[in-house]
Design an enzyme around this catalytic site. Structure first.
Site, PDB file in Angstrom:
ATOM      1  N   PHE A 100       0.840  -1.194   0.000  1.00  0.00           N
ATOM      2  CA  PHE A 100       0.000   0.000   0.000  1.00  0.00           C
ATOM      3  C   PHE A 100       0.882   1.254   0.000  1.00  0.00           C
ATOM      4  O   PHE A 100       1.926   1.274   0.659  1.00  0.00           O
ATOM      5  CB  PHE A 100      -0.912  -0.009   1.230  1.00  0.00           C
ATOM      6  CG  PHE A 100      -1.996   1.021   1.181  1.00  0.00           C
ATOM      7  CD1 PHE A 100      -3.094   0.843   0.360  1.00  0.00           C
ATOM      8  CD2 PHE A 100      -1.913   2.179   1.936  1.00  0.00           C
ATOM      9  CE1 PHE A 100      -4.099   1.789   0.300  1.00  0.00           C
ATOM     10  CE2 PHE A 100      -2.909   3.138   1.876  1.00  0.00           C
ATOM     11  CZ  PHE A 100      -4.008   2.947   1.054  1.00  0.00           C
ATOM     12  N   ASP A 156       1.600  -5.298   8.485  1.00  0.00           N
ATOM     13  CA  ASP A 156       0.471  -4.400   8.318  1.00  0.00           C
ATOM     14  C   ASP A 156      -0.787  -5.269   8.281  1.00  0.00           C
ATOM     15  O   ASP A 156      -0.955  -6.092   7.373  1.00  0.00           O
ATOM     16  CB  ASP A 156       0.626  -3.609   7.008  1.00  0.00           C
ATOM     17  CG  ASP A 156      -0.517  -2.630   6.762  1.00  0.00           C
ATOM     18  OD1 ASP A 156      -1.646  -2.891   7.224  1.00  0.00           O
ATOM     19  OD2 ASP A 156      -0.289  -1.615   6.081  1.00  0.00           O
ATOM     20  N   TYR A 196     -11.093   1.020  10.820  1.00  0.00           N
ATOM     21  CA  TYR A 196     -12.308   1.455  10.118  1.00  0.00           C
ATOM     22  C   TYR A 196     -12.774   0.475   9.047  1.00  0.00           C
ATOM     23  O   TYR A 196     -13.803   0.698   8.427  1.00  0.00           O
ATOM     24  CB  TYR A 196     -12.117   2.842   9.490  1.00  0.00           C
ATOM     25  CG  TYR A 196     -10.796   3.076   8.806  1.00  0.00           C
ATOM     26  CD1 TYR A 196     -10.545   2.579   7.533  1.00  0.00           C
ATOM     27  CD2 TYR A 196      -9.796   3.794   9.443  1.00  0.00           C
ATOM     28  CE1 TYR A 196      -9.340   2.792   6.904  1.00  0.00           C
ATOM     29  CE2 TYR A 196      -8.575   4.019   8.829  1.00  0.00           C
ATOM     30  CZ  TYR A 196      -8.355   3.520   7.551  1.00  0.00           C
ATOM     31  OH  TYR A 196      -7.147   3.732   6.943  1.00  0.00           O
ATOM     32  N   LYS A 197     -12.050  -0.614   8.850  1.00  0.00           N
ATOM     33  CA  LYS A 197     -12.465  -1.625   7.874  1.00  0.00           C
ATOM     34  C   LYS A 197     -13.334  -2.669   8.579  1.00  0.00           C
ATOM     35  O   LYS A 197     -14.502  -2.450   8.836  1.00  0.00           O
ATOM     36  CB  LYS A 197     -11.240  -2.239   7.196  1.00  0.00           C
ATOM     37  CG  LYS A 197     -10.362  -1.219   6.461  1.00  0.00           C
ATOM     38  CD  LYS A 197      -9.185  -1.890   5.795  1.00  0.00           C
ATOM     39  CE  LYS A 197      -8.180  -0.893   5.235  1.00  0.00           C
ATOM     40  NZ  LYS A 197      -8.708  -0.036   4.170  1.00  0.00           N
ATOM     41  N   ARG A 238     -12.429  -4.133  -6.634  1.00  0.00           N
ATOM     42  CA  ARG A 238     -12.375  -4.951  -5.424  1.00  0.00           C
ATOM     43  C   ARG A 238     -13.783  -5.181  -4.881  1.00  0.00           C
ATOM     44  O   ARG A 238     -14.592  -4.253  -4.795  1.00  0.00           O
ATOM     45  CB  ARG A 238     -11.527  -4.287  -4.348  1.00  0.00           C
ATOM     46  CG  ARG A 238     -10.070  -4.137  -4.708  1.00  0.00           C
ATOM     47  CD  ARG A 238      -9.229  -3.758  -3.502  1.00  0.00           C
ATOM     48  NE  ARG A 238      -9.793  -2.647  -2.740  1.00  0.00           N
ATOM     49  CZ  ARG A 238      -9.246  -2.144  -1.645  1.00  0.00           C
ATOM     50  NH1 ARG A 238      -8.132  -2.664  -1.169  1.00  0.00           N
ATOM     51  NH2 ARG A 238      -9.796  -1.125  -1.020  1.00  0.00           N
TER      52      ARG A 238
END
Length: 412
Positions: free
Chosen positions: A133, A210, A235-236, A384
């Site tokens: 990322f 990560d 937040y996922k 995605r």
């Protein structure tokens, strides 16, 4: 896919009827059908819980509104580590005293990677893959420039992800730290964290994972795997809301040897002593910097308790069934129209999202959003499909992938 195979596959209605976690979907706020018909982006931002709608006003009225500044002495000073311990217990496989909550993912990455580099004098190389990322790569580029370190880039296949063999020829006596994503943000590939961590340790280096795309969707055993460091967002799959604070895991065996670089009053040994010089707190508190975002921690607490009530193994089982179903639908509805499935077919090698590629997917995604079907797009041409196990139904997956097919046909 043959007609016989399609007939043998259970329908979305049958899968939802047999789903032992189906009732958990009622715990989440869902807008009306005019705003949303299929949400396939839980791997970017999880839906809010209904409980949060009640708990946030209660926090404002009681803990904040009634107790005011007394709240710090009564509860908030320990909120970063108290919430961290609960995240560790429920989702990370981490014993108490190793997780703290606060800051953004980027800041947490900076603090831990920089500390790892400084803790290995004489070692001036950082290893990361080129397809990680952007924030992970950018943070490392900044640290390398700051500390005069060299970045060794892993050129792994983005579709198959980073495997232990990809580190061959890169790991060595100059390696300070290796930074990898447990679940790749593009393809959804799930790395073998235990084996890779052991390999990194054999070279005398530290390992940082990560966990942004795995925490809350894939069972983790950080203590058992002997992981040194980890960072993840909330937040996922932890449904903490937009911009909710990240967490940092620091193995107890490493806490005293690491000195995090952003010194602040809350991470000091005596925060209210107003001392002339900084002295770090003992244990995990030394990785805190400034005043923690207590209000922003409240929503994720609701989701952690929901996960605790069902268990991570049940979450993972549902995740595999959802991604299996999504892949089978993609093979049937999308592949005949030139779509490539990037995510591994083997469930042991994927997280809770799948990625499909097609040159038209940037335009497809924009049109889907207008119709209340919400996947997300990652350049150059990846769409995605994020499947949050406790809030996503099989019918929602079928509706969404059918809509992808329909919009793709409109553009062809």
């Amino acid at each position: 896919m043959t007609t016989a195979q399609q007939t043998q596959r259970p329908t979305s209605a049958e899968l939802d009827a047999a789903d032992p976690l189906a009732l958990q979907r009622e715990a989440f706020y869902t807008p009306d059908a005019g705003q949303l018909t299929s949400y396939l982006d839980g791997n970017s931002l999880g839906r809010p819980l209904k409980a949060t709608s009640a708990n946030l006003p209660k926090f404002v009225e009681e803990a904040w509104g009634s107790r005011l500044i007394r709240g710090w002495d009564e509860m908030w000073m320990d909120e970063p580590t108290r919430v961290g311990d609960r995240i560790g217990e429920v989702t990370l496989g981490a014993a108490p005293g190793q997780v703290t909550v606060g800051d953004s993912t980027s800041v947490m990455l900076y603090k831990l990677i920089r500390a790892a580099v400084d803790a290995r004098p004489g070692r001036d190389e950082i290893i990361i893959d080129r397809d990680n990322f952007p924030t992970d790569r950018f943070i490392i580029e900044g640290i390398a420039a700051e500390r005069g370190a060299t970045i060794k880039w892993i050129a792994a296949n983005p579709a198959s992800g980073v495997r232990g063999t990809d580190l061959d020829g890169l790991l060595g006596e100059r390696t300070a730290v290796v930074v990898l994503s447990h679940v790749a943000y593009r393809s959804g590939f799930l790395a073998d964290a235990k084996a890779i961590t052991a390999k990194v340790h054999q070279a005398g280096a530290l390992m940082l994972w990560d966990l942004c795309h795995s925490v809350g969707s894939v069972p983790l055993e950080l203590d058992e795997w002997n992981v040194d460091l980890a960072v993840g967002c909330t937040y996922k799959y932890l449904n903490g809301g937009p911009g909710s604070p990240a967490f940092a895991y620091v193995n107890k065996a490493r806490q005293e040897e690491l000195q995090q670089p952003i010194w602040g009053w809350m991470g000091a040994d005596n925060p209210f002593g107003m001392t002339a010089a900084y002295a770090p707190a003992q244990g995990i508190r030394r990785f805190i910097t400034g005043t923690p975002p207590v209000l922003a921690m409240q929503p994720l607490k609701d989701m952690v308790e929901l996960i605790a009530s069902v268990g991570m193994e049940a979450v993972r089982t549902k995740s595999i069934k959802l991604t299996d179903y999504a892949i089978s639908l993609a093979e049937e509805l999308l592949v005949p129209h030139g779509v490539e499935i990037v995510t591994p077919r083997n469930p042991a090698e994927r997280g809770s999202h799948i990625t499909v590629d097609h040159p038209h997917f940037a335009d497809v995604t924009a049109r889907l959003w207008e119709r209340g079907v919400i996947p997300d797009f990652r350049p150059p041409h990846g769409l995605r499909i994020g499947l949050s196990p406790l809030s996503t139904s099989f019918a929602e997956v079928e509706l969404g992938i059918t809509a992808i097919r329909d919009v793709l046909l409109e553009l062809q």
